[in-house]
Design an enzyme around this catalytic site. Structure first.
Site, PDB file in Angstrom:
ATOM      1  CG  LEU A 289       3.222   3.171  -8.483  1.00 46.71           C
ATOM      2  CD1 LEU A 289       2.437   3.347  -9.757  1.00 46.71           C
ATOM      3  CD2 LEU A 289       4.408   2.783  -8.848  1.00 46.71           C
ATOM      4  N   GLY A 290       1.946   5.114  -5.266  1.00 49.60           N
ATOM      5  CA  GLY A 290       1.298   4.227  -4.050  1.00 49.60           C
ATOM      6  C   GLY A 290       2.270   4.808  -2.629  1.00 49.60           C
ATOM      7  NE  ARG A 291       0.603   9.007  -0.050  1.00 55.73           N
ATOM      8  CZ  ARG A 291       1.179   9.999   0.454  1.00 55.73           C
ATOM      9  NH1 ARG A 291       1.431  10.141   1.642  1.00 55.73           N
ATOM     10  NH2 ARG A 291       1.296  10.886  -0.493  1.00 55.73           N
ATOM     11  N   GLY A 292       2.589   3.864   1.705  1.00 56.22           N
ATOM     12  CA  GLY A 292       2.343   2.949   2.743  1.00 56.22           C
ATOM     13  C   GLY A 292       2.931   3.870   4.085  1.00 56.22           C
ATOM     14  N   GLY A 293       2.844   2.880   5.093  1.00 56.45           N
ATOM     15  CA  GLY A 293       3.444   3.526   6.473  1.00 56.45           C
ATOM     16  C   GLY A 293       4.583   4.455   6.561  1.00 56.45           C
ATOM     17  CG  PHE A 294       7.648   3.021   7.437  1.00 55.45           C
ATOM     18  CD1 PHE A 294       7.944   4.104   8.650  1.00 55.45           C
ATOM     19  CD2 PHE A 294       7.355   1.733   7.820  1.00 55.45           C
ATOM     20  CE1 PHE A 294       7.800   3.774   9.785  1.00 55.45           C
ATOM     21  CE2 PHE A 294       7.008   1.348   9.133  1.00 55.45           C
ATOM     22  CZ  PHE A 294       7.088   2.240  10.014  1.00 55.45           C
ATOM     23  N   GLY A 295       6.595   5.061   3.177  1.00 57.14           N
ATOM     24  CA  GLY A 295       7.453   5.699   2.022  1.00 57.14           C
ATOM     25  C   GLY A 295       6.241   6.209   1.134  1.00 57.14           C
ATOM     26  CB  VAL A 296       5.653   8.736  -0.833  1.00 66.02           C
ATOM     27  CG1 VAL A 296       4.549   9.157  -2.000  1.00 66.02           C
ATOM     28  CG2 VAL A 296       5.121   9.379   0.432  1.00 66.02           C
TER      29      VAL A 296
ATOM     30  CG  ASP B  24       4.953  -6.079   5.659  1.00 63.86           C
ATOM     31  OD1 ASP B  24       4.069  -6.720   6.265  1.00 63.86           O
ATOM     32  OD2 ASP B  24       5.034  -4.725   5.540  1.00 63.86           O
TER      33      ASP B  24
HETATM   34  N1  LIG Z   1       8.393  -1.303  -8.029  1.00 63.15           N
HETATM   35  C1  LIG Z   1       7.093  -0.967  -7.963  1.00 63.15           C
HETATM   36  N2  LIG Z   1       6.058  -1.261  -9.265  1.00 63.15           N
HETATM   37  C2  LIG Z   1       5.054  -1.018  -9.105  1.00 63.15           C
HETATM   38  N3  LIG Z   1       4.459  -0.668  -8.096  1.00 63.15           N
HETATM   39  C3  LIG Z   1       4.865  -0.462  -6.870  1.00 63.15           C
HETATM   40  C4  LIG Z   1       6.693  -0.682  -6.817  1.00 63.15           C
HETATM   41  N4  LIG Z   1       6.760  -0.303  -5.577  1.00 63.15           N
HETATM   42  C5  LIG Z   1       5.638   0.067  -4.750  1.00 63.15           C
HETATM   43  N5  LIG Z   1       4.506  -0.238  -5.588  1.00 63.15           N
HETATM   44  C6  LIG Z   1       3.091   0.642  -5.236  1.00 63.15           C
HETATM   45  O1  LIG Z   1       3.305   1.194  -4.132  1.00 63.15           O
HETATM   46  C7  LIG Z   1       2.690   0.612  -2.883  1.00 63.15           C
HETATM   47  C8  LIG Z   1       3.440   1.110  -1.702  1.00 63.15           C
HETATM   48  O2  LIG Z   1       4.898   0.657  -1.850  1.00 63.15           O
HETATM   49  P1  LIG Z   1       5.787  -0.103  -0.438  1.00 63.15           P
HETATM   50  O3  LIG Z   1       4.701  -1.156  -0.151  1.00 63.15           O
HETATM   51  O4  LIG Z   1       7.158  -0.365  -1.017  1.00 63.15           O
HETATM   52  O5  LIG Z   1       5.344   1.383   0.423  1.00 63.15           O
HETATM   53  P2  LIG Z   1       5.800   1.475   1.937  1.00 63.15           P
HETATM   54  O6  LIG Z   1       5.534   2.716   2.539  1.00 63.15           O
HETATM   55  O7  LIG Z   1       7.110   0.515   2.376  1.00 63.15           O
HETATM   56  O8  LIG Z   1       4.328   0.536   2.593  1.00 63.15           O
HETATM   57  P3  LIG Z   1       4.023  -0.214   3.812  1.00 63.15           P
HETATM   58  O9  LIG Z   1       3.245   0.512   4.847  1.00 63.15           O
HETATM   59  O10 LIG Z   1       3.068  -1.430   3.187  1.00 63.15           O
HETATM   60  O11 LIG Z   1       5.292  -0.912   4.329  1.00 63.15           O
HETATM   61  C9  LIG Z   1       2.584  -0.762  -3.339  1.00 63.15           C
HETATM   62  O12 LIG Z   1       1.558  -1.431  -2.589  1.00 63.15           O
HETATM   63  C10 LIG Z   1       2.505  -0.786  -4.685  1.00 63.15           C
HETATM   64  O13 LIG Z   1       1.349  -0.578  -5.169  1.00 63.15           O
END
Ligand SMILES: Nc1ncnc2c1ncn2[C@@H]1O[C@H](COP(=O)(O)OP(=O)(O)OP(=O)(O)O)[C@@H](O)[C@H]1O
Length: 447
Positions: free
Chosen positions: A46-53, A167
């Site tokens: 669905l998405g990913r960031g620096g610390f999670g998928v 954040d």
């Molecule tokens: N509960 C959810 N419902 C729908 N989309 C979600 C949900 N959680 C996360 N996402 C999608 O996944 C992406 C990444 O999620 P998240 O920000 O929690 O990851 P992260 O690795 O912590 O990112 P960051 O590097 O910004 O800290 C979000 O920008 C969003 O598009």
């Protein structure tokens, strides 16, 4: 390495990671793994960031759509306890806020040797605010009001629960496209709210207040207000107010921020109150909620989305997020790709509509607005590491000598900063962790 090659590599890595996670989940379970497998069906990324998928998933007992975030154990910086069990602070903070309407609901969590699986509600159809703004270039003032007042109220409620998100940014707000309800996500940088100053930060650089760059210290509520100001400016202009640390620390010396769209004086007033340089003079979260611009009754979501452009985006998102068309257990599909990088949606800009009378930041006067717009909304923002001594020095120096801005020195500094804080490749460690878990499970099976 060229961008297309890098993109291709990242895509390959993502599908490999997904494949490995699937394999891992289908293998023999341990420490709650079997339960997860029994209760949820994992789908595409669905998405990913620096610390999670984050993956799409479905709760098997009632077909509820959920999002599952995998965080690697070694990436967890702060820990807390829930019912005697040690969990990442992210889970604890999310649990504390789960009753708040504007916060994504934590449904479940699982612990595996390599990390944690966080199960959250997933509004359907939904889009994160970064993609929502990007899809339209910028959003109308009415739409900004509709979304911002919800977000500000949510931040207020989190603070009342003694949770500091740390954040706040458009990427961390998910919008339910049916109701327009906003949900705050990603509590990965969240911590317990306290009155004293913080000296650690894991948020996002360009949403960060000047006191962090100048003193490596900040107060929780005051920093949150600054980030809300950045978020509101960004929603209206389709670009961030500051390009770098120097901008953040010196913009106040150069007069009011430039606006690239015609907006009311009221919203400009609110933004300037949130982006006040001195933290003690900055407005409070309560005064944001009581500001006349926020208090004004917004239009309904139905009326706001009657706008053709917004409708088009909604249809596009609905199409790409249609769970009936999701391929169960398949690798990321074409539509998923489109969703995470909606490059096909045009980014519009009105170069002639910039407020010409207002002062501009050091970086904004010479460059045509269209180019700046692109520069400022190129990609999702990178995570913030504590400022290096070079960065701090540059920011302090810049804030003292705003008129002697030297392009060459600034560029040199920027290059140095990039070297120190270039965004990390996405989660190659996740892959390693999953591989390790798989081989251990295979060994367990043999023995
Ligand atoms: N509960 C959810 N419902 C729908 N989309 C979600 C949900 N959680 C996360 N996402 C999608 O996944 C992406 C990444 O999620 P998240 O920000 O929690 O990851 P992260 O690795 O912590 O990112 P960051 O590097 O910004 O800290 C979000 O920008 C969003 O598009």
């Amino acid at each position: 390495m060229t961008l297309p090659v890098l993109a291709k590599k990242m895509k390959k890595l993502a599908s490999l990671q997904f494949f490995n996670l699937k394999l891992l989940l289908n293998g023999e379970s341990s420490r709650g793994f079997s339960k997860f497998k029994k209760n949820y069906k994992l789908k595409a990324e669905l998405g990913r960031g620096g610390f999670g998928v984050v993956y799409r998933a479905v709760r098997t007992c009632d077909n509820t759509l959920v999002a599952v975030k995998f965080i690697e154990r070694s990436n967890v910086k702060e820990w807390a306890r829930i019912n005697g069990e040690q969990v990442p602070m992210e889970i604890c903070m999310l649990a504390k806020c789960s009753k708040i309407r504007g916060v994504i609901r934590l449904l479940d969590w699982y612990s595996i040797p390599e990390g944690f699986l966080i199960v959250m509600e997933r509004p359907y159809p939904c889009i994160d605010m970064f993609d929502f703004i990007k899809g339209q270039g910028k959003i109308s003032e009415e739409m900004a009001r509709f979304l911002f007042r919800q977000i500000a109220l949510t931040v207020h409620e989190c603070v009342q629960n003694r949770v500091l998100h740390r954040d706040l940014k458009d990427e961390n707000v998910v919008i339910d496209l049916v109701t327009g309800a906003t949900k705050l996500i990603d509590f990965g940088a969240a911590t317990v709210l306290r009155r004293s100053q913080y000296s650690d930060f894991q948020g996002t650089r360009l949403y960060c207040p000047p006191e962090w760059f100048l003193h490596s210290l900040y107060l929780g509520r005051e920093a949150a207000v600054w980030s809300l100001g950045v978020l509101l400016y960004n929603s209206l202009n389709g670009r961030l107010p500051f390009r770098n640390e120097k901008d953040i620390c010196t913009a106040h010396l150069l007069g009011p921020l430039p606006f690239f769209v015609p907006v009311s004086q009221e919203v400009k007033d609110l933004i300037s109150k949130c982006l006040t340089f001195e933290p003690f003079q900055r407005c409070s979260i309560e005064s944001i909620l009581n500001h006349p611009w926020v208090k004004q009754q917004p239009l309904s979501w139905e009326l706001l989305t009657k706008n053709k452009v917004q409708k088009k985006t909604n249809e596009k998102m609905e199409k790409s997020d249609d769970h009936h068309s999701e391929t169960l257990g398949e690798e990321t599909s074409e539509t998923d790709e489109e969703r995470s990088h909606p490059t096909t949606v045009s980014v519009s800009q009105q170069p002639g509509s910039a407020d010409e009378g207002v002062g501009s930041s050091a970086s904004s006067s010479a460059t045509p607005p269209k180019k700046q717009h692109k520069e400022h909304r190129m990609a999702k923002t990178s995570l913030l590491a504590p400022p290096t001594s070079i960065e701090m020095k540059a920011a302090v120096q810049a804030s003292k000598t705003p008129t002697q801005f030297n392009v060459h020195t600034a560029l040199k500094n920027q290059r140095q900063m990039k070297k120190h804080h270039s965004p990390q490749p996405p989660n190659s460690t996740v892959l390693t962790a999953l591989r390790r878990a798989m081989s251990r499970e295979a060994q367990n099976r043999i023995s």
